[in-house]
Design a protein around this motif. Structure first.
Motif, PDB file in Angstrom:
ATOM      1  N   VAL A   1       1.025  -1.223   0.043  1.00  0.00           N
ATOM      2  CA  VAL A   1       0.015   0.263   0.096  1.00  0.00           C
ATOM      3  C   VAL A   1       0.889   1.212  -0.102  1.00  0.00           C
ATOM      4  N   LEU A   2       1.703   1.065   0.811  1.00  0.00           N
ATOM      5  CA  LEU A   2       2.930   2.468   0.717  1.00  0.00           C
ATOM      6  C   LEU A   2       3.601   2.730  -0.506  1.00  0.00           C
ATOM      7  N   VAL A   3       3.827   1.592  -1.158  1.00  0.00           N
ATOM      8  CA  VAL A   3       4.698   1.552  -2.650  1.00  0.00           C
ATOM      9  C   VAL A   3       3.606   2.240  -3.397  1.00  0.00           C
ATOM     10  N   ILE A   4       2.228   1.830  -3.393  1.00  0.00           N
ATOM     11  CA  ILE A   4       1.161   2.431  -4.506  1.00  0.00           C
ATOM     12  C   ILE A   4       1.124   3.763  -4.127  1.00  0.00           C
ATOM     13  N   ILE A   5       1.040   4.221  -2.898  1.00  0.00           N
ATOM     14  CA  ILE A   5       0.720   5.627  -2.743  1.00  0.00           C
ATOM     15  C   ILE A   5       1.961   6.462  -2.955  1.00  0.00           C
ATOM     16  N   ALA A   6       3.111   5.893  -2.755  1.00  0.00           N
ATOM     17  CA  ALA A   6       4.221   6.790  -3.357  1.00  0.00           C
ATOM     18  C   ALA A   6       4.415   6.818  -4.764  1.00  0.00           C
ATOM     19  N   PHE A   7       4.018   5.977  -5.463  1.00  0.00           N
ATOM     20  CA  PHE A   7       4.204   5.866  -7.022  1.00  0.00           C
ATOM     21  C   PHE A   7       2.924   6.844  -7.467  1.00  0.00           C
ATOM     22  N   ALA A   8       1.929   6.756  -7.042  1.00  0.00           N
ATOM     23  CA  ALA A   8       0.956   7.726  -7.314  1.00  0.00           C
ATOM     24  C   ALA A   8       1.082   9.415  -7.000  1.00  0.00           C
ATOM     25  N   ILE A   9       2.144   9.400  -5.742  1.00  0.00           N
ATOM     26  CA  ILE A   9       2.297  11.031  -5.553  1.00  0.00           C
ATOM     27  C   ILE A   9       3.506  11.114  -6.738  1.00  0.00           C
ATOM     28  N   ILE A  10       4.301  10.422  -7.060  1.00  0.00           N
ATOM     29  CA  ILE A  10       5.461  10.673  -7.879  1.00  0.00           C
ATOM     30  C   ILE A  10       4.810  11.043  -9.249  1.00  0.00           C
ATOM     31  N   LEU A  11       3.909  10.038  -9.801  1.00  0.00           N
ATOM     32  CA  LEU A  11       3.233  10.085 -10.930  1.00  0.00           C
ATOM     33  C   LEU A  11       2.454  11.360 -11.125  1.00  0.00           C
ATOM     34  N   TYR A  12       1.701  11.927 -10.125  1.00  0.00           N
ATOM     35  CA  TYR A  12       1.024  12.887 -10.228  1.00  0.00           C
ATOM     36  C   TYR A  12       1.804  14.418  -9.706  1.00  0.00           C
ATOM     37  N   ALA A  13       2.762  14.123  -9.351  1.00  0.00           N
ATOM     38  CA  ALA A  13       3.648  15.681  -8.592  1.00  0.00           C
ATOM     39  C   ALA A  13       4.526  16.089  -9.951  1.00  0.00           C
TER      40      ALA A  13
END
Length: 45
Positions: A33-45
Motif C-alpha cells: 500500500v505504501l509503495v502504491i501511494i508513493a508511486f501515485a504521488i510521484i506520478l501526479y507530482a
C-alpha cells in the motif's frame, strides 16, 4: 546400528520449533500500500 523405519509425525509448531503468528502478510500488505501511494504521488507530482 539399528534402523528405525517408523515415520516421524510432527505438527507444524513442533517442526518449526516455535509459533508462526502470520505477521508477514500484514507487513507485506502495508508495504505494498505504501509503495502504491508513493508511486501515485510521484506520478501526479
Amino acid at each position: 546400528m539399528a534402523e528405525n523405519n517408523e515415520p516421524i509425525h510432527l505438527d507444524t509448531e513442533d517442526a518449526r520449533a516455535g509459533a508462526t503468528p502470520h505477521v508477514t502478510r500484514y507487513v507485506l500488505g502495508f508495504g505494498l500500500v505504501l509503495v502504491i501511494i508513493a508511486f501515485a504521488i510521484i506520478l501526479y507530482a
